[in-house]
Design an enzyme around this catalytic site. Structure first.
Site, PDB file in Angstrom:
ATOM      1  N   ARG A 259     -14.458  -3.408 -28.751  1.00 23.54           N
ATOM      2  CA  ARG A 259     -15.371  -4.668 -29.299  1.00 23.54           C
ATOM      3  C   ARG A 259     -14.737  -5.530 -30.459  1.00 23.54           C
ATOM      4  NH1 ARG A 259     -19.896  -1.582 -27.949  1.00 23.54           N
ATOM      5  NH2 ARG A 259     -20.599  -2.365 -26.017  1.00 23.54           N
TER       6      ARG A 259
ATOM      7  N   LYS B  54      -6.222 -18.565 -31.793  1.00 23.02           N
ATOM      8  CA  LYS B  54      -6.325 -18.473 -30.239  1.00 23.02           C
ATOM      9  C   LYS B  54      -5.474 -17.040 -29.712  1.00 23.02           C
ATOM     10  CE  LYS B  54      -6.868 -23.360 -29.094  1.00 23.02           C
ATOM     11  NZ  LYS B  54      -6.292 -24.323 -28.127  1.00 23.02           N
TER      12      LYS B  54
ATOM     13  N   GLU C 189       8.374 -28.052 -30.606  1.00 27.95           N
ATOM     14  CA  GLU C 189       7.181 -27.974 -31.378  1.00 27.95           C
ATOM     15  C   GLU C 189       7.186 -28.403 -33.134  1.00 27.95           C
ATOM     16  OE1 GLU C 189       4.149 -27.268 -29.879  1.00 27.95           O
ATOM     17  OE2 GLU C 189       4.746 -26.085 -28.286  1.00 27.95           O
TER      18      GLU C 189
ATOM     19  N   LYS D  37      -0.653 -27.207 -39.141  1.00 27.97           N
ATOM     20  CA  LYS D  37      -1.254 -26.605 -38.156  1.00 27.97           C
ATOM     21  C   LYS D  37      -2.428 -25.823 -38.948  1.00 27.97           C
ATOM     22  CE  LYS D  37      -2.105 -23.917 -34.573  1.00 27.97           C
ATOM     23  NZ  LYS D  37      -1.629 -23.522 -33.124  1.00 27.97           N
TER      24      LYS D  37
ATOM     25  N   GLU E 280     -11.798 -26.179 -31.521  1.00 27.39           N
ATOM     26  CA  GLU E 280     -11.501 -27.515 -30.612  1.00 27.39           C
ATOM     27  C   GLU E 280     -12.481 -28.199 -30.015  1.00 27.39           C
ATOM     28  OE1 GLU E 280      -7.822 -26.300 -28.547  1.00 27.39           O
ATOM     29  OE2 GLU E 280      -7.952 -28.095 -27.433  1.00 27.39           O
TER      30      GLU E 280
ATOM     31  N   ARG F  39      -8.277 -30.831 -33.124  1.00 28.01           N
ATOM     32  CA  ARG F  39      -7.123 -29.870 -32.996  1.00 28.01           C
ATOM     33  C   ARG F  39      -6.405 -30.227 -31.662  1.00 28.01           C
ATOM     34  NH1 ARG F  39      -7.979 -23.249 -33.152  1.00 28.01           N
ATOM     35  NH2 ARG F  39      -5.906 -22.857 -32.418  1.00 28.01           N
TER      36      ARG F  39
ATOM     37  N   ASN G 182      -2.043 -31.371 -28.939  1.00 25.22           N
ATOM     38  CA  ASN G 182      -1.784 -31.201 -27.495  1.00 25.22           C
ATOM     39  C   ASN G 182      -0.544 -32.471 -27.129  1.00 25.22           C
ATOM     40  OD1 ASN G 182      -2.577 -29.035 -26.286  1.00 25.22           O
ATOM     41  ND2 ASN G 182      -4.304 -30.121 -25.277  1.00 25.22           N
TER      42      ASN G 182
ATOM     43  N   HIS H 120       1.555 -32.109 -24.372  1.00 23.90           N
ATOM     44  CA  HIS H 120       1.392 -30.977 -23.534  1.00 23.90           C
ATOM     45  C   HIS H 120       0.457 -31.209 -22.080  1.00 23.90           C
ATOM     46  CE1 HIS H 120       2.547 -29.079 -27.133  1.00 23.90           C
ATOM     47  NE2 HIS H 120       2.292 -27.825 -26.549  1.00 23.90           N
TER      48      HIS H 120
ATOM     49  N   HIS I 175       2.293 -29.448 -19.539  1.00 20.60           N
ATOM     50  CA  HIS I 175       1.996 -28.084 -18.809  1.00 20.60           C
ATOM     51  C   HIS I 175       2.016 -28.390 -17.489  1.00 20.60           C
ATOM     52  CE1 HIS I 175      -0.842 -26.719 -22.444  1.00 20.60           C
ATOM     53  NE2 HIS I 175       0.429 -26.004 -22.480  1.00 20.60           N
TER      54      HIS I 175
ATOM     55  N   HIS J 220       8.813 -23.528 -22.257  1.00 22.07           N
ATOM     56  CA  HIS J 220       7.565 -24.350 -22.679  1.00 22.07           C
ATOM     57  C   HIS J 220       8.118 -25.479 -23.652  1.00 22.07           C
ATOM     58  CE1 HIS J 220       3.689 -25.609 -24.257  1.00 22.07           C
ATOM     59  NE2 HIS J 220       4.135 -25.196 -25.606  1.00 22.07           N
TER      60      HIS J 220
END
Ligand code: NAD
Ligand code: ZN
Length: 327
Positions: free
Chosen positions: A96, A118, A160, A194, A204, A209, A213, A216, A220, A233
């Protein structure tokens, strides 16, 4: 530097990581380059995105059990974004939740994935479909790791870095006109950006946030349609940024010429700027509509308005996207 989040805070140290008694999770490449940082009984998984899956997640969890790791222990993620996301997700769920430390070894992981909490893994149906917010307890940023990074991975991270310039730091763009001489100060600057964004919008939910993107939404979709094989990427988002800049130009949100400026800068860093494929633009749009960030199949994009600033645009007209993709 300290990052605040809903359940506490963590330090980012700009210091070398010198090894640990805690269990280290890493990949085969990093283990090969940095044997002295692995501690006694490291867990080593194959390198690359394919390790961000359910099988490796179960494997790492079971290896922790074998090593007697308890709720009070912490584990060390030593590697790129794949290791950070995988190890962080194991840490989020093992008994947990246990503590973990991020030691990012790629440029991308240093300027992006190691900060913000994340974590997650992929499903065969798509990337990052299982995950959690589980901040590390510490992050160690050491630019010496970058010395062994393959050139293509360096370029991937630079995409990035340059993204931060377009969305929030015009001065950085000017500096990057020439190849950087002091990369560690640039890395620090990107982490500050960041950090600011994730502290303002940890989960988000506020649209802040989402600014990260930029490039992206299209990027993506390009990665997915080419099965994550053709582009890294960073390459996919460089193409995505140029195409999204063209969309912004068409919508009258950005001045004409922005996409040319981007193309020039990405080319200086050996990044691709064109999507040279016969894939139908409708298929790409279909993927964007199914993106977990879209609502009711409306496509939302973070678009640059002028160099150094961006805004979230909801319901970007599909015909404008199709026009730009079809060129
Ligand atoms: N959690 C987040 O907020 C977030 C943000 C961005 C990206 N990501 C995730 O990060 C992942 C991509 O990360 P990445 O680009 O670091 O990929 P990666 O972890 O696969 O690393 C790229 C390659 O570089 C090798 N490598 C790592 N460090 C090295 C070093 N110092 N010297 C030599 N080789 C080294 C690795 O073995 C691998 O082959 C994706 O899965 C993406 O979804 C997560
Ligand atoms: Zn990215």
């Amino acid at each position: 530097m300290k990052i605040l989040h809903s359940s506490g805070n963590y330090q980012i140290h700009f210091l070398p990581f010198t090894g640990s008694h805690d269990v280290v999770v890493t990949d085969e490449n990093v283990a090969g380059y940095y044997p002295d940082l692995l501690g006694e009984n490291p867990i080593v998984v194959p390198a690359g995105e394919k390790s961000k899956n359910l099988e490796t997640y179960a494997f790492v969890s079971q290896e922790l059990l074998k090593r007697g790791v308890t709720r009070k222990s912490r584990i060390i993620a030593l590697g790129g974004g794949v290791i950070g996301d995988l190890t962080g997700f194991v840490a989020a769920t093992y008994m947990r939740g246990i503590s973990f430390v991020q030691v990012p070894t790629t440029l991308l992981a240093q300027v992006d994935s190691s900060v913000g909490g994340k974590v997650g893994i992929d499903l065969p149906e798509g990337k990052n479909l299982i995950g959690a917010f589980h901040p590390p307890t510490e992050v160690f940023i050491d630019s010496r790791f970058l010395a062994t990074l393959p050139a293509r991975e360096y370029r991937c991270g630079m995409a990035e870095v340059i993204k931060y310039g377009w969305i929030m730091d015009e001065a950085l763009l000017s500096e990057l006109q020439e190849p950087p001489t002091d990369l560690s100060s640039i890395v620090q600057r990107c982490i500050k950006h960041k950090a600011m964004v994730v502290q303002e919008d940890e989960f988000e939910t506020l649209g802040i946030r989402a600014s990260l993107n930029f490039g992206h939404t299209v990027g993506h979709a390009i990665e997915q349609i080419t099965h994550y094989e053709r582009y890294t990427h960073g390459e996919a988002i460089a193409i995505g940024m140029v195409l999204e800049a063209k969309i912004a130009e068409r919508l009258g949100i950005a001045p004409l010429g922005l996409s040319n400026q981007m193309t020039w800068l990405f080319e200086q860093y050996g990044l691709p700027t064109q999507y040279d494929s016969t894939t139908y633009s409708q298929d790409l749009i279909e993927i964007m509509r199914r993106d977990k960030k879209s609502e009711a199949s409306e496509i939302t994009m973070s678009l640059v308005t002028v160099p150094g600033s961006c805004k979230l645009v909801k319901d970007v007209p599909h015909n404008v996207i199709a026009e730009v993709l079809g060129e």
